[in-house]
Scaffold this active site. Structure first.
Site, PDB file in Angstrom:
ATOM      1  N   ALA A  95      -5.452  44.783  37.561  1.00  0.00           N
ATOM      2  CA  ALA A  95      -5.310  43.693  36.590  1.00  0.00           C
ATOM      3  C   ALA A  95      -5.353  44.196  35.152  1.00  0.00           C
ATOM      4  O   ALA A  95      -4.883  43.531  34.244  1.00  0.00           O
ATOM      5  CB  ALA A  95      -6.430  42.679  36.816  1.00  0.00           C
ATOM      6  N   LYS A  96      -5.933  45.373  34.935  1.00  0.00           N
ATOM      7  CA  LYS A  96      -6.028  45.982  33.594  1.00  0.00           C
ATOM      8  C   LYS A  96      -6.556  44.998  32.562  1.00  0.00           C
ATOM      9  O   LYS A  96      -6.004  44.865  31.481  1.00  0.00           O
ATOM     10  CB  LYS A  96      -4.680  46.593  33.204  1.00  0.00           C
ATOM     11  CG  LYS A  96      -4.225  47.664  34.220  1.00  0.00           C
ATOM     12  CD  LYS A  96      -2.996  48.419  33.757  1.00  0.00           C
ATOM     13  CE  LYS A  96      -2.631  49.540  34.717  1.00  0.00           C
ATOM     14  NZ  LYS A  96      -2.136  49.098  36.037  1.00  0.00           N
TER      15      LYS A  96
END
Lengths: 271, 271
Positions: A95-96
């Protein structure tokens, strides 16, 4: 899942393969588009044929968000399917994320509690208080972007601060954060020559290595420079496995590609 | 929406206020929880009483994702409600995304096309090819994290590279990217003393300034050091406005808080 359990799984399955579930409706076999939920149907078929060859699955959240509510439902069904049928598999929400404290806490709740992922990828730019809310979840892991596999990694990550590359500062500073034992690090396979230096700073941590396959990284170099005494590696392949074929036999083709990588890993694990 | 149109709206409404729609079900008035969609009901009430006082709304995506599919539906209804009833308002998806090229493209599609936001916040850590997919959308804006308002900003953003702070490198390098005219920058109000230096590097760009109110930033300093000839500022307040009251009159209380800020801005815009 603890890192000890993860290493046990690696030794048991003779594999440190992570499969990236980056589902693009333009790329999946056309016959699946008739399904009520083509994204989940695709993932389920891939999981059913590959779960014994890998130790981790990594859905890239962007590919689900791009399809709105439909995508979010498919993500939920996918993670539930893995957790129910293969609880021994380590799950990564790619998801960063990363935001101010109260916001990071909301993201941590979404991915660790509601969706019940084992781990999430997080960007370091906003520093300590943007990452610690993720680290505070016991039994969960936070995988910090360190040295990525894309060309833009050269823009900022390798710039020198006090003789050290910026990504090395990220590694060193992150070790001082609360619950830093729950950290893992993303290091692109295209950056294998930097793995020795990284291992000097974080000898015990797991590294998540994307970029083998479509992005050109080399598995042997990753093993040579990146492994530690607990293996300490999760090597990800996404497109090279899941899009091995666009025919009705796509899941079998994916299995063969996963098997190829698993067998290379089995040889490496013998040494 | 173009930046010229945004400046026109600022001059017309005598306000450069952005309201952050960070809806937390633990904080909204309890009577709303009976509603079928409490998040949207809350947002709609806030929008109905404040839309004439602000030029932008900024939903923080974490707060929606934390509620899964229910949250995603509420986000969709909220952005649609704004676009249908107040198309003159600039919308910001505060998502802080950023990934390798093909993934950033998926995020851009999700927020610019499917949800039809005018802009999105993006993290710079992965460099050029992680940001350019957002910049390629004409009429859309990419707001790059530069110098954030949280304590962790000190961990990496202000470290010196070749005599320059890292965030200054981010500003300078970002100007070389394709379609850099579509860039805006996030600079925390708690960092007002750095605004003069930032204005030397990006004299013409809009700056999104969070951190006024709950986080302690000062509006007068932001105006003094941050404005440019086209105003060039969007100042965000979230909790200070939307949680001004937890009673049934919450939307009126939010209006009063927004009005206070708008009136201070009106005075500043006269100078």
């Amino acid at each position: 899942m603890t890192t000890l359990q993860l290493t046990e799984q690696i030794l048991k399955k003779k594999s440190f393969l992570c499969i990236g579930l980056d589902v693009d409706l333009d790329k999946i076999p056309q016959h699946l588009l008739k399904d009520e939920d083509p994204i989940f149907a695709f993932n389920k078929a891939i999981i059913d044929t590959t779960h014994h060859l890998c130790v981790a699955y990594k859905p890239n959240i962007a590919f689900y968000e791009a399809y709105g509510i439909k995508g979010w439902k498919a993500l939920q069904k996918t993670i539930n399917y893995i957790n129910e049928n293969h609880p021994e598999i380590f799950t990564i929400a790619d998801a960063k994320r990363g935001d101010i404290g109260n916001t990071s806490k909301m993201y941590a709740k979404a991915f660790f509690e509601d969706l019940n992922f084992d781990s999430i990828t997080v960007a370091p730019y906003m520093g300590k208080d943007s990452v610690e809310p993720f680290l505070s979840f016991q039994g969960k892991h936070t995988i910090l972007l360190t040295l990525t596999s894309n060309p833009g990694a050269l823009d900022f990550q390798v710039q020198k601060i006090d003789q050290k590359a910026f990504y090395q500062q990220v590694l060193e500073i992150s070790k001082t954060w609360s619950n830093s034992g729950n950290l893992m690090y993303v290091v692109g396979a295209t950056q294998a020559e930097s793995l020795s230096e990284i291992r000097e700073i974080v000898p015990d941590s797991f590294l998540l290595i994307p970029g083998v396959g479509a992005q050109g990284g080399n598995l042997e170099d990753v093993w040579k420079y990146g492994k530690n005494s607990n293996v300490g590696l999760l090597v990800n392949s996404s497109r090279g496995i899941i899009y091995a074929s666009s025919d009705e036999n796509f899941a079998q083709a994916a299995k063969l590609k996963a098997k190829e990588l698993q067998q290379q890993m089995e040889e490496m694990l013998k040494t």
